[in-house]
Write an enzyme that holds these catalytic residues in place. Structure first.
Site, PDB file in Angstrom:
ATOM      1  N   PRO A 172      -4.305  -3.017  -9.994  1.00 43.35           N
ATOM      2  CA  PRO A 172      -4.013  -3.997  -9.338  1.00 43.35           C
ATOM      3  C   PRO A 172      -3.670  -4.334  -7.702  1.00 43.35           C
ATOM      4  CG  PRO A 172      -3.427  -4.756 -11.269  1.00 43.35           C
ATOM      5  CD  PRO A 172      -3.221  -2.863 -10.785  1.00 43.35           C
ATOM      6  N   ASP A 173      -4.080  -4.438  -7.145  1.00 43.74           N
ATOM      7  CA  ASP A 173      -3.329  -4.729  -5.487  1.00 43.74           C
ATOM      8  C   ASP A 173      -1.932  -5.799  -5.518  1.00 43.74           C
ATOM      9  OD1 ASP A 173      -4.686  -7.330  -5.031  1.00 43.74           O
ATOM     10  OD2 ASP A 173      -5.891  -6.334  -2.957  1.00 43.74           O
ATOM     11  N   PHE A 174      -1.546  -6.140  -4.391  1.00 44.90           N
ATOM     12  CA  PHE A 174      -0.054  -6.926  -4.353  1.00 44.90           C
ATOM     13  C   PHE A 174      -0.836  -8.607  -4.049  1.00 44.90           C
ATOM     14  CE2 PHE A 174       1.370  -2.993  -3.399  1.00 44.90           C
ATOM     15  CZ  PHE A 174       1.942  -2.466  -4.119  1.00 44.90           C
ATOM     16  N   ARG A 175      -1.323  -9.127  -3.187  1.00 46.07           N
ATOM     17  CA  ARG A 175      -1.784 -10.401  -2.669  1.00 46.07           C
ATOM     18  C   ARG A 175      -2.930 -10.903  -2.906  1.00 46.07           C
ATOM     19  NH1 ARG A 175       1.096  -7.343   0.071  1.00 46.07           N
ATOM     20  NH2 ARG A 175       3.864  -8.226  -0.443  1.00 46.07           N
ATOM     21  N   ASN A 215       1.245   3.204  -0.580  1.00 42.50           N
ATOM     22  CA  ASN A 215       1.201   3.140  -2.048  1.00 42.50           C
ATOM     23  C   ASN A 215       2.597   4.257  -2.494  1.00 42.50           C
ATOM     24  OD1 ASN A 215      -1.245   1.470  -1.632  1.00 42.50           O
ATOM     25  ND2 ASN A 215      -2.704   2.908  -2.097  1.00 42.50           N
ATOM     26  N   ASP A 250       1.567   5.537  -5.714  1.00 42.74           N
ATOM     27  CA  ASP A 250       0.864   5.395  -7.015  1.00 42.74           C
ATOM     28  C   ASP A 250       0.977   7.397  -7.133  1.00 42.74           C
ATOM     29  OD1 ASP A 250      -1.279   6.176  -5.369  1.00 42.74           O
ATOM     30  OD2 ASP A 250      -1.668   3.641  -5.558  1.00 42.74           O
ATOM     31  N   HIS A 286       6.384   4.312   1.880  1.00 48.49           N
ATOM     32  CA  HIS A 286       6.978   3.133   0.843  1.00 48.49           C
ATOM     33  C   HIS A 286       7.334   3.815  -0.425  1.00 48.49           C
ATOM     34  CE1 HIS A 286       5.284  -0.841   2.886  1.00 48.49           C
ATOM     35  NE2 HIS A 286       6.376  -0.309   3.895  1.00 48.49           N
TER      36      HIS A 286
END
Ligand code: APR
Length: 290
Positions: free
Chosen positions: A46-49, A123, A125, A144
């Site tokens: 799932p994404d963040f925003r 990302n 991941d 990041h």
């Protein structure tokens, strides 16, 4: 022929097909890709925003840990007081749980064609990586950070991410055998410095002849500002569900937007490039390796 022309005059693109033509005819040979959480939602992360409704979106799912606010999970001060929510996330995102999708393999194919200058991803991941979708380390800037390495927050001893795996997977907070400090994966938290590799942008972006932005809200700095760091004559292609950053408020004449699902958008680009069979073969081989 322009100074940076290479294989002939670039068609100033109006559409995705024009961008494809520039890549296919090798007029664009120094493509920079910027990516975010939206390229991994098709892999199930799932994404963040965007998913603000309760029960969806990574941050919302973390509410069970009583975070004062969602972003606290990536704040270093909060982590020092309570590392548990972050390690719950780490357990979920630790390498091996998710598989790359067509968007990741597209970047690898661009590299194999010799036309990728660099991929900048937000990302954590690791799905782009050499061992996963096959983008070699020197082609990838994980702005990041990564779970592949870790550092003791107390004595700064370095670890390989695999050394932490058993503890992370058991739901424990990994501790340094030497000093008993908490060992933190090398993920960049708010308030921490970005990795040195991020600063490759200083030489990459002025050289780029095409920028592809996909699956990011372009809301987090300093990453977001990179979208403005290519020369003003350089075409920028956004493949995303919605208009973001300068594509929404600072449109340049050569910007092209492909709105909607990112896999559908990248597929359309790949079809227009005539690369579909090659990409299918890469993906088939990739999933067999996995
Ligand atoms: N197809 C197209 N677009 C998508 C899809 C999809 N399947 N899924 C999501 N998107 C888009 C969303 O519409 C949104 O514009 O991807 C974007 C994701 O935005 P964010 O969730 O904000 O992710 P990102 O830009 O990577 O966040 C940046 O914020 O919390 C920090 O450090 C964290 O790296 C992260 C940074």
């Amino acid at each position: 022929r322009g100074l940076f022309g290479g294989g002939g005059e670039s068609v100033q693109p109006q559409t995705l097909q024009d961008v494809a033509e520039n890549i296919r005819e090798r007029r664009c040979k120094r493509v920079v890709v910027m990516a975010g959480a939206g390229i991994s939602t098709p892999s199930g992360i799932p994404d963040f925003r965007t998913c603000r409704s309760p029960g969806s979106g990574l941050y919302d799912n973390l509410q069970q840990y009583d975070l004062p606010y969602a972003e606290a999970i990536f704040e270093i001060g909060f982590f020092h007081r309570n590392p548990n929510p972050f390690f719950a996330l780490a357990k979920e995102l630790y390498p091996g749980n998710y598989q790359p999708n067509l968007t990741h393999y597209f970047v690898r194919l661009l590299h194999q064609k010799g036309q990728l200058l660099r991929m900048y991803t937000q990302n954590i991941d690791g799905l782009e990586r050499h061992q996963v979708a096959g983008v070699p380390p020197e082609m990838l800037v994980e702005a990041h950070g990564t779970f592949a390495t870790a550092t003791c927050t107390s004595c700064l001893r370095k670890y390989d991410g695999e050394e932490l795996r058993p503890e992370v997977m058991s739901g424990a907070v990994p501790r340094c055998p030497t000093c008993k400090g908490v060992v933190k994966p090398d993920i960049v938290f708010f308030g921490e410095e970005l990795p040195l590799s991020f600063f490759k942008y200083l030489t990459d972006f002025p050289l780029a002849d095409l920028l592809i932005v996909m699956g990011t809200s372009l809301e987090v700095e300093p990453f977001a500002s990179l979208a403005g760091a290519v020369r003003s004559s350089v075409p920028r292609l956004l493949i995303n569900r919605d208009l973001v950053g300068p594509f929404a408020w600072g449109r340049r004449p050569h910007d092209v937007t492909q709105l909607g699902d990112v896999v559908t958008g990248v597929k359309e680009l790949v079809d227009a490039l005539g690369w579909t069979q090659e990409l299918d073969a890469l993906m088939a081989a990739g999933s067999q390796e996995v």
